[in-house]
Design an enzyme around this catalytic site. Structure first.
Site, PDB file in Angstrom:
ATOM      1  N   SER A   1      21.831 -31.682  27.103  1.00 48.64           N
ATOM      2  CA  SER A   1      22.307 -30.965  28.289  1.00 48.64           C
ATOM      3  C   SER A   1      22.420 -29.484  27.942  1.00 48.64           C
ATOM      4  O   SER A   1      21.422 -28.888  27.552  1.00 48.64           O
ATOM      5  CB  SER A   1      23.644 -31.542  28.774  1.00 48.64           C
ATOM      6  OG  SER A   1      24.009 -30.984  30.018  1.00 48.64           O
ATOM      7  N   THR A   2      23.611 -28.884  28.046  1.00 53.64           N
ATOM      8  CA  THR A   2      23.757 -27.444  27.833  1.00 53.64           C
ATOM      9  C   THR A   2      23.249 -27.031  26.454  1.00 53.64           C
ATOM     10  O   THR A   2      23.682 -27.568  25.437  1.00 53.64           O
ATOM     11  CB  THR A   2      25.233 -27.030  27.967  1.00 53.64           C
ATOM     12  OG1 THR A   2      25.760 -27.564  29.177  1.00 53.64           O
ATOM     13  CG2 THR A   2      25.371 -25.527  27.964  1.00 53.64           C
TER      14      THR A   2
ATOM     15  N   HIS B   1      19.255 -32.415  31.250  1.00 52.47           N
ATOM     16  CA  HIS B   1      19.855 -32.087  32.544  1.00 52.47           C
ATOM     17  C   HIS B   1      19.306 -30.745  33.038  1.00 52.47           C
ATOM     18  O   HIS B   1      19.468 -29.720  32.371  1.00 52.47           O
ATOM     19  CB  HIS B   1      21.374 -32.001  32.423  1.00 52.47           C
ATOM     20  CG  HIS B   1      22.007 -33.288  32.010  1.00 52.47           C
ATOM     21  ND1 HIS B   1      23.202 -33.340  31.305  1.00 52.47           N
ATOM     22  CD2 HIS B   1      21.628 -34.582  32.181  1.00 52.47           C
ATOM     23  CE1 HIS B   1      23.524 -34.606  31.090  1.00 52.47           C
ATOM     24  NE2 HIS B   1      22.587 -35.376  31.598  1.00 52.47           N
TER      25      HIS B   1
ATOM     26  N   MET C   1      27.564 -30.642  27.191  1.00 53.49           N
ATOM     27  CA  MET C   1      28.945 -30.867  27.594  1.00 53.49           C
ATOM     28  C   MET C   1      29.125 -32.290  28.096  1.00 53.49           C
ATOM     29  O   MET C   1      28.219 -32.872  28.690  1.00 53.49           O
ATOM     30  CB  MET C   1      29.315 -29.867  28.703  1.00 53.49           C
ATOM     31  CG  MET C   1      30.711 -30.051  29.284  1.00 53.49           C
ATOM     32  SD  MET C   1      32.033 -29.821  28.058  1.00 53.49           S
ATOM     33  CE  MET C   1      32.031 -28.036  27.885  1.00 53.49           C
TER      34      MET C   1
ATOM     35  N   ASP D   1      27.611 -37.821  28.501  1.00 51.66           N
ATOM     36  CA  ASP D   1      26.457 -38.557  29.003  1.00 51.66           C
ATOM     37  C   ASP D   1      25.558 -38.999  27.856  1.00 51.66           C
ATOM     38  O   ASP D   1      25.157 -38.189  27.021  1.00 51.66           O
ATOM     39  CB  ASP D   1      25.659 -37.684  29.976  1.00 51.66           C
ATOM     40  CG  ASP D   1      24.569 -38.467  30.691  1.00 51.66           C
ATOM     41  OD1 ASP D   1      24.769 -39.672  30.948  1.00 51.66           O
ATOM     42  OD2 ASP D   1      23.515 -37.871  30.991  1.00 51.66           O
TER      43      ASP D   1
END
Length: 341
Positions: free
Chosen positions: A160-161, A186, A280, A283
């Protein structure tokens, strides 16, 4: 806890005011300054020392990307880029931005306000926790070689991030002999196709945005499309393919790493390597645990190299991570594990 100090950089006075009004409604945010171009932004950074900067890419006098390249070596600062649908956003990520949001192509004020409060606000808060020193440009190394003779091995990656650069850092060191790769990063709709093309142009493996029915083949990587669909791995005969189909958000995300990893655990069992990278939240953590319980080998990015040590930490705390590695060592660990299968 003191509010997050935010600097807004955008050449549109109307959009700047919308950002100020809507971000300021959250007590955790304090907009300390605005700027219409990089020169004003530089002065504001020195004067106000913001915790996070939001940055438009298309700016007068100097592009946002050029500004980032000049700024980050001298004044590392968490930056969230606001971009129209353009692959320039990945140049911004490479230049040191933490994350990006897609500016909605609407003139409706309410929709713009919803975008600011529901998407940008979350990204700003996440960016305030980012480790900027862990955003580094990477160079391609010579790939290691796959010695394993076993067919139908799978590599599954979730991030993600900070993940766009982290995924590149890993995949660039894979050779064309790497087993088929399935990946969830993401990302807003539309950007995943551009990201896949960018990786395809820069890496040895062939990369594309996934479609239902795509076969998972050695030396190829499939990236789940951003939007409202999840990607699942499915066993078909003596191989695998993916299904991309609508579904509700899982852990707040669609596509979700959790959904992909759970499907890999079911379809591939012990014939898989799972990798969870910077991001973050949690997930993919439970999905990685399911993979490990099914006999897969698992790798988590370590805290020292994560932009946001969230997803890998949750996975590690659950016992889902077999090996915790620095980002630069994950490709090598992948080959080492595959060669024992």
């Amino acid at each position: 806890m003191r509010p997050i100090k935010v600097l807004i950089v955008d050449d549109s006075i109307v959009f700047r005011e919308l950002l100020v009004q809507n971000l300021s409604r959250d007590p955790a945010i304090r907009v300390v300054a605005t700027a219409k171009d990089p020169y004003e932004a530089r002065d504001a950074i020195l004067a106000y020392k913001p915790d996070v900067m939001t940055l438009d890419i298309e700016l007068p006098r100097m592009s946002g990307i050029e500004f980032l390249r000049k700024l980050m070596p001298q004044y590392p600062l968490p930056v969230v880029v606001i971009s129209s649908l353009s692959d320039k956003v990945f140049d911004a990520m490479n230049a040191g931005a933490v994350d990006f949001v897609a500016k909605p192509a609407v003139s409706n004020r309410r929709q713009l306000e919803d975008f600011i409060r529901n998407e940008l606000l979350v990204k700003v808060k996440i960016a305030s926790t980012a480790r900027i020193g862990n955003i580094k440009r990477t160079v391609m190394a010579e790939p290691q070689h796959l010695l394993a003779k076993k067919n139908n091995l799978i590599v599954a990656i979730g991030a993600s991030t900070g993940g766009t650069e982290a995924i590149f850092s890993v995949v660039k060191d894979y050779g064309t002999d790497i087993p088929g790769i399935v990946c969830v990063q993401h990302m807003p709709p539309g950007f995943t196709a551009m990201y896949a093309k960018r990786l395809n142009d820069q890496c040895r493996v062939r990369v594309k945005e996934a479609e239902t029915g795509d076969r998972v083949m050695p030396g190829h990587m499939l990236i789940a499309p951003g939007g409202d669909r999840h990607m699942h791995l499915v066993k078909v005969g003596d191989g695998y393919q993916v299904e991309v189909k609508p579904g509700p958000k899982v852990n707040g995300h669609c596509p979700s790493v959790e959904v992909l990893f759970e499907s890999v655990a079911k379809a591939a069992g012990s014939d898989a390597v799972g990798i969870i990278l910077t991001g973050m939240g949690g997930d993919g953590a439970k999905g990685l645990l399911s993979m490990r319980k099914a006999g897969a080998r698992t790798i988590g990015q370590d805290e020292s190299t994560c932009v946001v040590y969230g997803m890998p930490k949750v996975a590690y705390d659950l016992g889902a991570v077999e090996y915790q590695e620095k980002l630069a060592d994950i490709a090598g660990r992948t080959y080492a594990l595959l060669n024992k299968m």
